[in-house]
Design a protein around this motif. Structure first.
Motif, PDB file in Angstrom:
ATOM      1  N   ALA A  33      57.459  35.587  30.584  1.00  0.00           N
ATOM      2  CA  ALA A  33      58.611  35.812  30.008  1.00  0.00           C
ATOM      3  C   ALA A  33      59.110  34.930  28.970  1.00  0.00           C
ATOM      4  O   ALA A  33      59.847  35.448  27.866  1.00  0.00           O
ATOM      5  CB  ALA A  33      59.644  35.948  30.978  1.00  0.00           C
ATOM      6  N   GLU A  34      59.069  33.630  28.843  1.00  0.00           N
ATOM      7  CA  GLU A  34      59.333  32.522  28.022  1.00  0.00           C
ATOM      8  C   GLU A  34      58.308  32.945  26.617  1.00  0.00           C
ATOM      9  O   GLU A  34      59.076  32.742  25.576  1.00  0.00           O
ATOM     10  CB  GLU A  34      59.122  31.254  28.542  1.00  0.00           C
ATOM     11  N   LEU A  35      57.054  33.229  27.118  1.00  0.00           N
ATOM     12  CA  LEU A  35      56.166  33.085  25.811  1.00  0.00           C
ATOM     13  C   LEU A  35      56.684  34.378  25.037  1.00  0.00           C
ATOM     14  O   LEU A  35      56.545  34.511  23.823  1.00  0.00           O
ATOM     15  CB  LEU A  35      54.646  33.351  26.275  1.00  0.00           C
ATOM     16  N   ARG A  36      57.050  35.558  25.560  1.00  0.00           N
ATOM     17  CA  ARG A  36      57.543  36.878  24.981  1.00  0.00           C
ATOM     18  C   ARG A  36      58.740  36.474  24.140  1.00  0.00           C
ATOM     19  O   ARG A  36      58.584  36.827  23.087  1.00  0.00           O
ATOM     20  CB  ARG A  36      58.082  37.756  26.182  1.00  0.00           C
ATOM     21  N   VAL A 447      51.659  38.309  25.829  1.00  0.00           N
ATOM     22  CA  VAL A 447      52.026  38.565  27.403  1.00  0.00           C
ATOM     23  C   VAL A 447      50.846  39.058  28.108  1.00  0.00           C
ATOM     24  O   VAL A 447      50.439  38.356  29.217  1.00  0.00           O
ATOM     25  CB  VAL A 447      53.274  39.312  27.493  1.00  0.00           C
ATOM     26  N   PHE A 448      50.297  39.922  27.642  1.00  0.00           N
ATOM     27  CA  PHE A 448      49.138  40.736  28.103  1.00  0.00           C
ATOM     28  C   PHE A 448      47.997  39.689  28.334  1.00  0.00           C
ATOM     29  O   PHE A 448      47.342  39.456  29.341  1.00  0.00           O
ATOM     30  CB  PHE A 448      48.602  41.803  27.340  1.00  0.00           C
ATOM     31  N   ALA A 449      47.500  38.809  27.237  1.00  0.00           N
ATOM     32  CA  ALA A 449      46.474  37.973  27.298  1.00  0.00           C
ATOM     33  C   ALA A 449      46.595  36.980  28.179  1.00  0.00           C
ATOM     34  O   ALA A 449      45.832  36.696  28.907  1.00  0.00           O
ATOM     35  CB  ALA A 449      46.078  37.804  25.820  1.00  0.00           C
ATOM     36  N   TYR A 450      47.732  36.201  28.170  1.00  0.00           N
ATOM     37  CA  TYR A 450      48.093  35.314  29.126  1.00  0.00           C
ATOM     38  C   TYR A 450      48.090  35.556  30.508  1.00  0.00           C
ATOM     39  O   TYR A 450      47.458  34.853  31.385  1.00  0.00           O
ATOM     40  CB  TYR A 450      49.515  34.535  28.632  1.00  0.00           C
ATOM     41  N   LEU A 451      48.923  36.640  30.802  1.00  0.00           N
ATOM     42  CA  LEU A 451      48.882  37.176  32.123  1.00  0.00           C
ATOM     43  C   LEU A 451      47.585  37.472  32.741  1.00  0.00           C
ATOM     44  O   LEU A 451      47.252  37.448  33.961  1.00  0.00           O
ATOM     45  CB  LEU A 451      49.941  38.260  32.562  1.00  0.00           C
ATOM     46  N   ALA A 452      46.821  38.127  32.040  1.00  0.00           N
ATOM     47  CA  ALA A 452      45.402  38.559  32.517  1.00  0.00           C
ATOM     48  C   ALA A 452      44.484  37.450  32.631  1.00  0.00           C
ATOM     49  O   ALA A 452      43.706  37.338  33.448  1.00  0.00           O
ATOM     50  CB  ALA A 452      44.563  39.468  31.304  1.00  0.00           C
ATOM     51  N   ALA A 453      44.899  36.354  31.836  1.00  0.00           N
ATOM     52  CA  ALA A 453      44.074  35.077  31.977  1.00  0.00           C
ATOM     53  C   ALA A 453      44.318  34.463  33.348  1.00  0.00           C
ATOM     54  O   ALA A 453      43.748  33.727  34.053  1.00  0.00           O
ATOM     55  CB  ALA A 453      43.922  34.053  30.911  1.00  0.00           C
ATOM     56  N   GLU A 454      45.649  34.511  33.831  1.00  0.00           N
ATOM     57  CA  GLU A 454      46.346  33.863  34.808  1.00  0.00           C
ATOM     58  C   GLU A 454      45.945  34.513  36.168  1.00  0.00           C
ATOM     59  O   GLU A 454      46.163  34.109  37.373  1.00  0.00           O
ATOM     60  CB  GLU A 454      47.622  33.650  34.789  1.00  0.00           C
ATOM     61  N   SER A 455      45.614  35.724  36.060  1.00  0.00           N
ATOM     62  CA  SER A 455      45.342  36.685  37.106  1.00  0.00           C
ATOM     63  C   SER A 455      44.495  36.136  38.146  1.00  0.00           C
ATOM     64  O   SER A 455      43.334  35.354  38.108  1.00  0.00           O
ATOM     65  CB  SER A 455      44.952  38.094  36.746  1.00  0.00           C
ATOM     66  N   GLU A 456      44.675  36.410  39.383  1.00  0.00           N
ATOM     67  CA  GLU A 456      43.638  36.183  40.843  1.00  0.00           C
ATOM     68  C   GLU A 456      43.160  37.299  40.922  1.00  0.00           C
ATOM     69  O   GLU A 456      43.721  38.291  41.776  1.00  0.00           O
ATOM     70  CB  GLU A 456      44.590  35.624  41.916  1.00  0.00           C
ATOM     71  N   GLY A 457      41.786  37.376  40.910  1.00  0.00           N
ATOM     72  CA  GLY A 457      41.011  38.631  41.146  1.00  0.00           C
ATOM     73  C   GLY A 457      40.403  39.197  39.789  1.00  0.00           C
ATOM     74  O   GLY A 457      40.643  38.431  38.813  1.00  0.00           O
ATOM     75  N   SER A 458      39.991  40.503  39.913  1.00  0.00           N
ATOM     76  CA  SER A 458      39.106  41.125  38.985  1.00  0.00           C
ATOM     77  C   SER A 458      39.747  42.214  38.211  1.00  0.00           C
ATOM     78  O   SER A 458      40.561  43.027  39.123  1.00  0.00           O
ATOM     79  CB  SER A 458      37.572  41.403  39.431  1.00  0.00           C
ATOM     80  N   PHE A 459      39.711  42.616  37.192  1.00  0.00           N
ATOM     81  CA  PHE A 459      39.955  43.773  36.518  1.00  0.00           C
ATOM     82  C   PHE A 459      39.010  44.931  36.532  1.00  0.00           C
ATOM     83  O   PHE A 459      38.961  45.972  35.834  1.00  0.00           O
ATOM     84  CB  PHE A 459      40.572  43.747  35.052  1.00  0.00           C
ATOM     85  N   GLY A 460      37.790  44.603  37.169  1.00  0.00           N
ATOM     86  CA  GLY A 460      36.879  45.511  37.387  1.00  0.00           C
ATOM     87  C   GLY A 460      35.603  45.515  36.445  1.00  0.00           C
ATOM     88  O   GLY A 460      34.958  46.441  36.562  1.00  0.00           O
ATOM     89  N   SER A 461      35.427  44.519  35.754  1.00  0.00           N
ATOM     90  CA  SER A 461      34.269  44.276  34.837  1.00  0.00           C
ATOM     91  C   SER A 461      33.214  44.179  35.615  1.00  0.00           C
ATOM     92  O   SER A 461      32.866  43.110  36.533  1.00  0.00           O
ATOM     93  CB  SER A 461      34.516  43.132  33.654  1.00  0.00           C
ATOM     94  N   GLU A 462      32.057  44.787  35.365  1.00  0.00           N
ATOM     95  CA  GLU A 462      30.930  45.191  36.023  1.00  0.00           C
ATOM     96  C   GLU A 462      29.699  45.583  35.233  1.00  0.00           C
ATOM     97  O   GLU A 462      30.062  46.705  34.676  1.00  0.00           O
ATOM     98  CB  GLU A 462      31.002  45.620  37.609  1.00  0.00           C
ATOM     99  N   ALA A 463      28.681  44.924  35.335  1.00  0.00           N
ATOM    100  CA  ALA A 463      27.475  45.654  34.228  1.00  0.00           C
ATOM    101  C   ALA A 463      27.207  46.921  34.568  1.00  0.00           C
ATOM    102  O   ALA A 463      26.466  46.907  35.714  1.00  0.00           O
ATOM    103  CB  ALA A 463      26.241  44.591  34.309  1.00  0.00           C
TER     104      ALA A 463
END
Length: 471
Positions: A33-36, A447-463
């Motif tokens: 939110a501060e970055l935004r 906001v998107f890039a920072y929070l995605a990088a800070e997330s705990e878990g996966s967004f589903g990338s799989e070969a």
């Protein structure tokens, strides 16, 4: 038996961890939110676009300016403080434009404003014009009915925020010439795939089906298409167009990549970017200097934090998107070869101008586990006027090949109401960008890039091979 019980318990515990929904810590949400707010007040994105369009100008893939743009991007990444900067080669056929002209012949003689379509051969086409309202109408024409004539598709694109009608307009450009050749035409012209009313024709790549002999193919400005339609309605109308352009061997350009190194999982990357090349008529400000400025600025702002994000932020200036997504395909192929698809945590591309972002979503082959994290990101994006729209959107053009190999993607939908007034024209220049709208884009990508990088878990990338939805 006791060992077996412990083993089963361990497997169940592991499965439970894997099944846990992806989420983002509250501390990261507060920092975002501060970055935004910081990004909204920052002009780095504008300065980057101004620099690219002023110092390099138009950047036709394979041209001398393409090479200068690569050097510019490497220097800009370093100046913006990225930890790592490197290039990856992208080889493709080289198409050149040298000159173009057209005129109506006979009693109503007058010049026409045209531009050659990318991929067109050189040559002069002279003949009677046959007008069609759509590609389907051309397909329905009798075989051989256009022998010695020039096909003219007069499809009028409609304006919308999503730009959805470009799916038809772009198909008229890419498929029309081949259909014209099948009917016997010696040349092809089309109303530009655009929504403006200026005498500035829209270029763009076209294709010729295998086994067909290409013919000179061009786009008329919208007013010139309307003028020609009026002339055809009055009776038989002949035109002559002369194009000096064509393929000239192959060229190797570069994907230019800058990275902010993650503090805990540096090999896992959040990918953002735009394409570095442009067509040659304008200076490539909205397509896609804006995307380069937005994503370089977002990476730069994240890189200024005292503590780096958990994962690395990778910003890519893709090579030659305009003539076939060559940079995107090369990047995806390299990740597949290195078995790095699972390390591509999530990816997003800015390639729809500089209009304000109004919607957001993420997706993958299995998006259910990341719904919570996506909703958390959307909550921080909401003050920017961005709505969370589950089950909508798709990957950007150069992110598409990565998504097709199993990479997770994000959709940050820009307002494209005016985009096709400028797209692929001489009017695509810096003055068309609203600095405040550009800053809103920078804030959203930051906001998107920072929070995605800070997330705990996966967004589903799989070969795996998948068919991603269209953006």
């Amino acid at each position: 038996m006791r060992r077996l019980t412990f083993a089963i318990a361990a497997v169940l515990a592991c499965a439970s961890v894997q099944a846990a929904p992806t989420r983002i810590p509250e501390q990261a949400l507060a920092r975002a939110a501060e970055l935004r707010e910081q990004a909204l007040a920052d002009d780095t994105g504008w300065k980057v676009v101004e620099s690219l369009t002023t110092e390099v100008g138009p950047r036709l893939a394979g041209s001398e300016a393409d090479a200068r743009a690569v050097e510019w991007a490497k220097a800009k990444f370093r100046a913006l403080g990225f930890d790592r900067v490197w290039t990856e080669p992208v080889t493709f056929p080289k198409w050149e434009r040298r000159s173009e002209q057209a005129q109506v012949l006979g009693a109503h003689a007058q010049p026409l404003a045209i531009t050659a379509l990318g991929g067109s051969p050189a040559g002069t086409a002279e003949g009677e014009v046959v007008r069609f309202e759509s590609l389907d109408a051309l397909k329905a024409a009798p075989a051989g009915s256009l022998a010695g004539k020039i096909a003219f598709i007069d499809y009028q694109m409609t304006r919308s925020r999503s730009g959805e009608d470009y799916g038809i307009g772009g198909t008229v450009r890419s498929r029309g010439p081949s259909e014209a050749i099948r009917k016997g035409a010696l040349g092809y012209i089309m109303r530009s795939a655009g929504t403006d009313s200026h005498r500035v024709p829209h270029t763009g790549i076209t294709r010729f089906d295998e086994g067909l002999t290409p013919v000179p193919s061009a786009a008329l400005s919208v007013p010139d298409a309307e003028q020609l339609a009026r002339l055809v309605a009055r009776g038989p109308t002949r035109i002559r167009m002369t194009l000096d352009c064509g393929w000239d061997g192959s060229y190797t350009s570069q994907n230019v990549i800058g990275e902010i190194t993650g503090r805990e999982l540096p090999k896992e990357v959040v990918v953002i970017g735009g394409h570095l090349d442009s067509w040659d008529l304008g200076t490539g400000a909205v397509d896609d200097g804006a995307g380069i400025g937005i994503t370089m600025a977002a990476g730069h702002l994240i890189g200024q934090l005292r503590q780096a994000p958990r994962r690395s932020i990778r910003v890519i200036a893709f090579a030659n998107e305009e003539q076939g997504l060559h940079g995107g395909f090369a990047y995806a192929a390299a990740r597949v070869k290195a078995r790095e698809i699972p390390l591509q945590h999530i990816a997003a591309e800015s390639d729809f101008g500089a209009g304000r972002i109004y919607a957001f979503n993420t997706g993958s082959g299995n998006p259910a586990g990341s719904r919570e994290a996506t909703a958390q990101i959307a909550r921080i994006l909401a003050p920017l006027g961005i709505e969370y729209r589950p089950d909508q959107g798709g990957p950007g053009p150069d992110v598409g090949p990565l998504a097709a190999k199993g990479g997770a993607w994000a959709w940050l939908a820009q307002d494209g109401t005016d985009y096709f007034d400028l797209h692929h024209t001489a009017d695509d220049t810096l003055d068309k960008i609203d600095p405040k709208a550009l800053a809103q884009n920078v804030a959203a990508y930051t906001v998107f890039a920072y929070l995605a990088a800070e997330s705990e878990g996966s967004f589903g990338s799989e070969a795996r091979d998948v068919v991603p939805p269209k953006e």
